[in-house]
Design an enzyme around this catalytic site. Structure first.
Site, PDB file in Angstrom:
ATOM      1  N   ALA A 159       0.819  -1.183  -0.093  1.00 57.91           N
ATOM      2  CA  ALA A 159       0.146   0.038  -0.009  1.00 57.91           C
ATOM      3  C   ALA A 159       0.855   1.308  -0.102  1.00 57.91           C
ATOM      4  O   ALA A 159       0.694   2.318  -0.761  1.00 57.91           O
ATOM      5  CB  ALA A 159      -0.985   0.108   1.281  1.00 57.91           C
ATOM      6  N   GLN A 189      -5.282  -5.656   2.425  1.00 59.71           N
ATOM      7  CA  GLN A 189      -5.179  -6.361   3.888  1.00 59.71           C
ATOM      8  C   GLN A 189      -6.052  -5.838   4.866  1.00 59.71           C
ATOM      9  O   GLN A 189      -6.561  -6.841   5.755  1.00 59.71           O
ATOM     10  CB  GLN A 189      -3.545  -6.360   4.431  1.00 59.71           C
ATOM     11  N   VAL A 224      14.979  -7.645  -2.064  1.00 60.69           N
ATOM     12  CA  VAL A 224      16.202  -6.860  -1.387  1.00 60.69           C
ATOM     13  C   VAL A 224      17.056  -7.759  -0.495  1.00 60.69           C
ATOM     14  O   VAL A 224      16.449  -8.294   0.492  1.00 60.69           O
ATOM     15  CB  VAL A 224      15.890  -5.631  -0.987  1.00 60.69           C
ATOM     16  N   CYS A 307      -2.162  -2.455  12.522  1.00 62.02           N
ATOM     17  CA  CYS A 307      -3.454  -2.400  12.827  1.00 62.02           C
ATOM     18  C   CYS A 307      -3.711  -3.004  14.149  1.00 62.02           C
ATOM     19  O   CYS A 307      -4.267  -4.026  14.184  1.00 62.02           O
ATOM     20  CB  CYS A 307      -4.412  -2.912  11.628  1.00 62.02           C
ATOM     21  N   ASP A 444       4.799   0.590   7.405  1.00 62.34           N
ATOM     22  CA  ASP A 444       5.042   0.047   8.590  1.00 62.34           C
ATOM     23  C   ASP A 444       6.524  -0.220   9.103  1.00 62.34           C
ATOM     24  O   ASP A 444       6.664  -0.822  10.234  1.00 62.34           O
ATOM     25  CB  ASP A 444       4.293  -1.531   8.531  1.00 62.34           C
ATOM     26  N   LYS A 452       0.419   1.740  12.776  1.00 64.26           N
ATOM     27  CA  LYS A 452       0.825   1.093  11.688  1.00 64.26           C
ATOM     28  C   LYS A 452      -0.667   0.513  10.888  1.00 64.26           C
ATOM     29  O   LYS A 452      -1.027  -0.340  11.162  1.00 64.26           O
ATOM     30  CB  LYS A 452       1.709  -0.114  11.773  1.00 64.26           C
ATOM     31  N   THR A 453      -1.034   1.645  10.135  1.00 66.32           N
ATOM     32  CA  THR A 453      -2.214   1.246   9.413  1.00 66.32           C
ATOM     33  C   THR A 453      -2.265   1.554   7.734  1.00 66.32           C
ATOM     34  O   THR A 453      -1.390   2.438   7.615  1.00 66.32           O
ATOM     35  CB  THR A 453      -3.485   1.956  10.067  1.00 66.32           C
ATOM     36  N   ALA A 454      -3.097   1.190   7.168  1.00 67.28           N
ATOM     37  CA  ALA A 454      -3.115   1.500   5.682  1.00 67.28           C
ATOM     38  C   ALA A 454      -3.438   3.059   5.723  1.00 67.28           C
ATOM     39  O   ALA A 454      -3.148   3.691   5.042  1.00 67.28           O
ATOM     40  CB  ALA A 454      -4.263   0.636   4.966  1.00 67.28           C
ATOM     41  N   ALA A 455      -4.402   3.473   6.615  1.00 70.47           N
ATOM     42  CA  ALA A 455      -4.873   4.940   6.614  1.00 70.47           C
ATOM     43  C   ALA A 455      -3.600   5.673   6.717  1.00 70.47           C
ATOM     44  O   ALA A 455      -3.663   6.943   6.215  1.00 70.47           O
ATOM     45  CB  ALA A 455      -5.849   4.974   7.675  1.00 70.47           C
ATOM     46  N   CYS A 487      -8.378   3.497  12.592  1.00 74.23           N
ATOM     47  CA  CYS A 487      -8.848   2.212  12.790  1.00 74.23           C
ATOM     48  C   CYS A 487     -10.212   1.942  12.838  1.00 74.23           C
ATOM     49  O   CYS A 487     -10.583   2.271  13.826  1.00 74.23           O
ATOM     50  CB  CYS A 487      -7.917   1.685  14.126  1.00 74.23           C
TER      51      CYS A 487
END
Length: 557
Positions: A159, A189, A224, A307, A444, A452-455, A487
């Site tokens: 993301a 996710q 990597v 999350c 993250d 630590k969220t997608a938002a 969240c």
């Protein structure tokens, strides 16, 4: 036992068993080196078992675990020292023997011709072509010249990585940019909680990576291995070198399933599940529908995790289903939280506690899951409450929803980019690296004290893009991150507590209270989560459309 001779003093083999140790002794080996990390495979004996078998018959045994595809220079040096210190001949093993052969090839590269090394490994059935540059470089990773060079390199196609790529592409369309990620599939996710609650189908949360990489971007489909910031280089598996003018690090984090003893052996069976994996979220819903009586346990590991509300979301949606089905009286729900609070921002706790009470969930703070026996339906938790002696408790379960411990990816954690805890070290306002001025990080893997969220990644992407663009134009960074994260806590089907907050727990609502009061459960927030956010993710965030996340700017004099 398939031992293959490399030299008179060393043979390598695929995974051995404790019974193979006696066979090794009978063939004249006097020492064993294990190069495979414990827990890598479900059918794999631990090194302790091999070491015990070796000790019983007088063989030396050493543990030098190497993650597949990530043989570092220091690993090869350590292997060389072991060959010097241990009595020979030595048997080294990993899953297939390739890591052991690679370690030897790099360890002796300073002293043997490349052709001799390649001939010896080829004769044993191992192709060292992927590390031939390192062998030719005396066993060291070369960073003096690049296989490819770009204006901007982005590590990670999740993301955060794709969103920042799209945002930067809109600002600077002429840049030569590359995304490095080995994955074929990109996952939404945040949708896995809904899959585990029977709301979404798992397939709706997945798209091909190739369909999401912004147009004009180079996609380097590789993992990597290391960072060399002093040389502006990223080292890929196989020792390929990608150089950059500016680097953005967004690889996400590592779910450390192996840190819980016995967990990997029972995931997806015996009533043990997790919404933190695409393939297991449907099993969560299967278990929830099938449970009519018994004990359901939901765990939350120590922070940080991605999350932080997800462990509770699984509990709430499960409890709501049992409540609606009329079986809740026959089901005991336990929330086993390694932390000491229900939620990190106190303003949301009253509403959440109300739902814990509704589902009659037992709250067990300072309880950290450390071991699972799936067939026996038992779990063990370490209890470390303040001012009390640590203890271990055993519990039985009929359903166990596990959230695994989480760390930065290994190649980040051991890199020059990491802080003492292993996360990418950034300025929390600009998200620029604390040491290397041409490196930024988001998502993250970095160490800013946000959720630590997608938002959070959605907010961070345009900030990093703006600051990188500023740097390209010769200006100091002007976009500031306030720690925003969101969240949506799915407290029941059709209702959500929409937690939105920034650094220090400051409430940062996106909507007026008359529309959505985030401290209270609302149907409007559910509509947002179910109907608005998924298409918003695919069609806006990952395409660089910065609706409601325009960077906050500061004036630089």
């Amino acid at each position: 036992m398939d031992a293959r001779t490399i030299t008179a003093g060393l043979s390598v083999a695929p995974q051995i068993t404790p019974q193979d140790v006696q066979i090794a002794a009978d063939r004249g080996f006097r020492a064993i080196i294990c190069n495979r990390p414990d827990g890598e495979g479900m059918d794999q004996p631990n090194f302790d078992e091999i070491e015990a078998a070796a000790a019983r018959i007088g063989l030396e045994a050493r543990y030098l675990p190497i993650t597949a595809g990530k043989v570092g220079d220091e690993d090869a040096e350590a292997f060389g020292r072991l060959l010097t210190e241990l009595p020979g001949p030595v048997l080294a093993y990993c899953r297939t023997g390739t890591r052991s052969a690679t370690l030897w090839s790099l360890a002796v590269a300073k002293d043997k011709p490349v052709a001799d090394i390649l001939a010896a490994t080829q004769a044993a059935g191992y192709d060292m072509g992927g590390v031939v540059r390192r062998i030719a470089n005396g066993g060291k990773t070369p960073t003096d010249r690049a296989d490819a060079s770009f204006d901007v390199v982005i590590v990670g196609g999740g993301a955060a990585g794709i969103a920042v790529a799209a945002s930067l592409r809109h600002r600077k369309p002429g840049l030569e940019m590359a995304i490095i990620d080995p994955a074929d599939i990109h996952y939404y996710q945040p949708g896995w909680t809904m899959v585990g609650g029977g709301i979404f189908e798992a397939a709706s949360t997945a798209r091909t990576m190739g369909s999401l990489i912004p147009r004009g971007m180079h996609w380097i489909k590789s993992a990597v291995a290391a960072f060399e910031p002093k040389d502006n280089a990223v080292i890929l598996d196989g020792c390929r070198v990608v150089k950059y003018k500016r680097l953005i690090v967004a690889p996400g984090l590592k779910l450390d399933w192996h840190r819980i003893e016995g967990l990997v052996d029972t995931l997806g069976q015996n009533g043990v599940t997790s919404n933190y994996r695409y393939d297991l979220a449907p099993y969560t819903w299967e278990l929830v529908r099938g449970l009519k009586k018994g004990r359901a346990i939901f765990t939350q590991p120590p922070m940080p995790i991605k999350c932080a509300g997800a462990p509770q979301k699984a509990l709430y949606l499960s409890g709501d289903h049992w409540y609606r089905q009329g079986v809740l009286d026959d089901i005991r729900i336990d929330f086993m939280n390694a932390g000491g609070a229900l939620f990190g921002v106190k303003d949301y706790v009253p509403a959440l506690q109300g739902y814990m009470n509704r589902y009659r969930a037992e709250l067990n703070f300072f309880h950290n899951l450390v071991a699972v026996d799936g067939p026996a339906k038992k779990a063990w938790l370490e209890v470390k409450a303040p001012e009390t002696a640590p203890r271990t408790v055993e519990v039985e379960f009929d359903m166990l929803h596990v959230v695994p411990p989480q760390t930065a990816p290994d190649f980040v954690r051991v890199s020059p980019l990491a802080d003492a805890a292993g996360w990418v070290d950034v300025d929390p306002a600009t998200l620029r690296h604390a040491t290397w001025e041409n490196i930024w990080s988001l998502g993250d893997a970095m160490n800013a004290p946000n959720a630590k969220t997608a938002a959070a990644a959605r907010m961070q992407a345009p900030i990093v893009a703006e600051n990188v663009a500023d740097d390209i134009d010769g200006r100091s960074p002007t976009a500031i991150y306030n720690g925003y994260g969101s969240c949506p806590l799915t407290v029941e089907k059709g209702t959500i507590v929409l937690a939105e907050f920034g650094y220090g727990g400051t409430l940062l609502p996106s909507f007026p209270k008359w529309m959505i009061d985030g401290t209270k459960p609302t149907r409007a927030a559910w509509f947002l989560k179910e109907q608005i956010l998924p298409p918003f993710y695919w069609k806006a965030m990952l395409r660089g459309k910065e609706w409601m996340v325009k960077p906050e700017k500061v004036t630089v004099r």
